[in-house]
Scaffold this active site. Structure first.
Site, PDB file in Angstrom:
ATOM      1  N   ASP A  22      33.747  30.327  57.626  1.00  0.00           N
ATOM      2  CA  ASP A  22      34.510  30.151  58.876  1.00  0.00           C
ATOM      3  C   ASP A  22      34.174  31.300  59.838  1.00  0.00           C
ATOM      4  O   ASP A  22      35.021  32.104  60.209  1.00  0.00           O
ATOM      5  CB  ASP A  22      36.026  30.110  58.606  1.00  0.00           C
ATOM      6  CG  ASP A  22      36.546  31.390  57.955  1.00  0.00           C
ATOM      7  OD1 ASP A  22      37.751  31.701  58.157  1.00  0.00           O
ATOM      8  OD2 ASP A  22      35.758  32.097  57.290  1.00  0.00           O
ATOM      9  N   ASP A  71      31.610  36.630  57.925  1.00  0.00           N
ATOM     10  CA  ASP A  71      30.858  35.423  57.545  1.00  0.00           C
ATOM     11  C   ASP A  71      29.432  35.493  58.102  1.00  0.00           C
ATOM     12  O   ASP A  71      28.464  35.130  57.434  1.00  0.00           O
ATOM     13  CB  ASP A  71      31.518  34.166  58.104  1.00  0.00           C
ATOM     14  CG  ASP A  71      32.995  34.058  57.777  1.00  0.00           C
ATOM     15  OD1 ASP A  71      33.783  34.848  58.320  1.00  0.00           O
ATOM     16  OD2 ASP A  71      33.350  33.192  56.968  1.00  0.00           O
ATOM     17  N   HIS A 125      34.026  41.570  53.816  1.00  0.00           N
ATOM     18  CA  HIS A 125      34.462  40.754  52.690  1.00  0.00           C
ATOM     19  C   HIS A 125      33.416  39.711  52.265  1.00  0.00           C
ATOM     20  O   HIS A 125      32.988  39.657  51.127  1.00  0.00           O
ATOM     21  CB  HIS A 125      35.753  40.002  53.058  1.00  0.00           C
ATOM     22  CG  HIS A 125      36.855  40.866  53.544  1.00  0.00           C
ATOM     23  ND1 HIS A 125      37.608  41.696  52.724  1.00  0.00           N
ATOM     24  CD2 HIS A 125      37.337  41.042  54.790  1.00  0.00           C
ATOM     25  CE1 HIS A 125      38.510  42.324  53.448  1.00  0.00           C
ATOM     26  NE2 HIS A 125      38.380  41.964  54.696  1.00  0.00           N
ATOM     27  N   ASP A 126      33.024  38.863  53.202  1.00  0.00           N
ATOM     28  CA  ASP A 126      32.233  37.685  52.837  1.00  0.00           C
ATOM     29  C   ASP A 126      30.837  38.040  52.365  1.00  0.00           C
ATOM     30  O   ASP A 126      30.262  37.347  51.520  1.00  0.00           O
ATOM     31  CB  ASP A 126      32.154  36.726  54.029  1.00  0.00           C
ATOM     32  CG  ASP A 126      33.529  36.225  54.419  1.00  0.00           C
ATOM     33  OD1 ASP A 126      33.682  35.752  55.558  1.00  0.00           O
ATOM     34  OD2 ASP A 126      34.463  36.328  53.588  1.00  0.00           O
TER      35      ASP A 126
HETATM   36  O1  RIB Z   1      40.664  37.911  53.993  1.00  0.00           O
HETATM   37  C1  RIB Z   1      39.316  37.990  54.385  1.00  0.00           C
HETATM   38  C2  RIB Z   1      38.759  36.632  54.684  1.00  0.00           C
HETATM   39  O2  RIB Z   1      39.482  36.066  55.780  1.00  0.00           O
HETATM   40  C3  RIB Z   1      37.296  36.668  55.142  1.00  0.00           C
HETATM   41  O3  RIB Z   1      36.649  35.518  54.692  1.00  0.00           O
HETATM   42  C4  RIB Z   1      37.379  36.659  56.632  1.00  0.00           C
HETATM   43  O4  RIB Z   1      36.245  36.053  57.253  1.00  0.00           O
HETATM   44  C5  RIB Z   1      38.596  35.796  56.858  1.00  0.00           C
HETATM   45  O5  RIB Z   1      38.170  34.447  56.790  1.00  0.00           O
HETATM   46 CA    CA Z   2      35.468  34.102  56.216  1.00  0.00          CA
END
Ligand code: RIB
Ligand code: CA
Length: 340
Positions: free
Chosen positions: A10, A15, A267-268
């Protein structure tokens, strides 16, 4: 032999870095990108995915996915409409790249996922870094895909951390029923919660080094990383009001995590990094994982049962990451995004 991967996302700034990392590393064969409602509405997450594909001069197809969570927030206590994101978050509506001149595929992401996995030899991994709506819908349409997905690497949840509410992480909070459908499925899953992603941060100093690598990808990524770091510095507008659930006075709380505001998680990208080199995750524990879907204060919370209390009747289908090697992760970003 490169790993065949489909990335469900997303975009979203982290991402976008995940997409670039998957495209640059030779050990990943990125077959397709599917987009979902999450950080932004799906027309925007799809536009952002297309902008990255165009920027990378890639031919990877993009499939547009679900517009809304599965169970559209009918439970009392849930707000109607789109997931409950905070204002002024670290993503923005559109990525700072030229408007896409390429278009998404005509087929809906969910039908693409069903067809692709059912036609496969079971040799495709799925990285999910947004709300799990697409995958859950695909499982409802064709449950047999659960036996055709080689492995699912999911960025989501928080064993001790939360960022969308006091109890839940955004991807699971945005569509709790979808997350539960996936957790209840027999798909082999590796879950990378906030507990792992927040231990693989990139510092402001490292981000400057990333920028100085000078490639278009490195400069673009460092721009987004700096936005994430700056966003976290502003106390009341954090990434999603990230909160580490402290249990004051315990050793665990003291050891849990010391957040310096000179760094940010991506994160991603850690989900892709795990597919490139699983040793980037330094602590991985078997668990039965459930999701709270009751619309109360813990709505969307991941509950990881590390004690396997249900061992008598529920097989373990998930491994949950609790720690990561930040240096190895940052080196992987440099190595790939700095490539000419
Ligand atoms: O909590 C982090 C996630 O939430 C990640 O995937 C960021 O892109 C949001 O989608
Ligand atoms: Ca994400």
């Amino acid at each position: 032999m490169a790993k065949k991967v489909i990335l469900d996302c997303d975009p979203g700034s982290d991402d976008a870095i995940a997409i670039m990392l998957a495209m640059k590393d030779p050990s990943i064969d990125l077959l397709a990108i599917t987009t979902v409602n999450g950080n932004r509405i799906v027309p925007k997450t799809t536009e952002n995915a297309l902008r990255v594909v165009q920027f990378m001069k890639s031919k990877v197809p993009v499939y547009r996915g679900c517009e809304n969570p599965i169970f559209c927030n009918e439970i009392p206590g849930r707000k109607p409409g789109l997931p409950r994101v905070t204002l002024n978050d670290c993503h923005g509506d559109f990525l700072p790249l030229p408007e896409a001149r390429i278009t998404a595929e005509k087929e809906h992401a969910v039908f693409f996922l069903v067809k692709k996995f059912m036609e496969s030899d079971g040799d495709i991994s799925l990285a999910s870094v947004g709300p799990l709506t697409n995958i859950a819908m695909a499982l409802r349409i064709e449950p047999r895909i659960a036996g055709k997905i080689k492995e699912m690497v999911i960025m989501g949840g928080g064993h001790t951390g939360a960022n969308a509410s006091a109890a839940a992480e955004f991807n699971f909070y945005a569509d709790p029923e979808a997350a539960k459908i996936v957790m209840d499925s027999p798909i082999p899953k590796v879950i990378l919660p906030l507990d792992a992603t927040w231990r693989a941060c990139i510092t402001e100093e490292q981000n400057q080094e990333l920028h100085d690598l000078g490639t278009p990808e490195a400069i673009f990524a460092s721009t987004m990383v700096q936005k994430r770091i700056d966003n976290l510095k502003v106390n009341d507008v954090s990434e999603h009001n990230f909160q580490l659930r402290h249990t004051p006075g315990t050793v665990a709380s003291a050891l849990l995590y010391r957040y310096d505001n000179d760094r940010a998680p991506i994160h991603d990208a850690l989900a892709i990094a795990y597919l490139i080199d699983p040793t980037v995750i330094t602590e991985l524990a078997d668990a039965n994982v459930d999701i709270d879907t009751y619309g109360g204060p813990c709505d969307g919370r991941m509950v990881a049962d590390f004690h396997n209390t249900k061992k008598f009747w529920d097989p373990i289908t998930a491994k949950v990451a609790l720690n990561a090697d930040a240096e190895k992760f940052v080196e992987m970003l440099f190595r790939n995004l700095g490539k000419k």
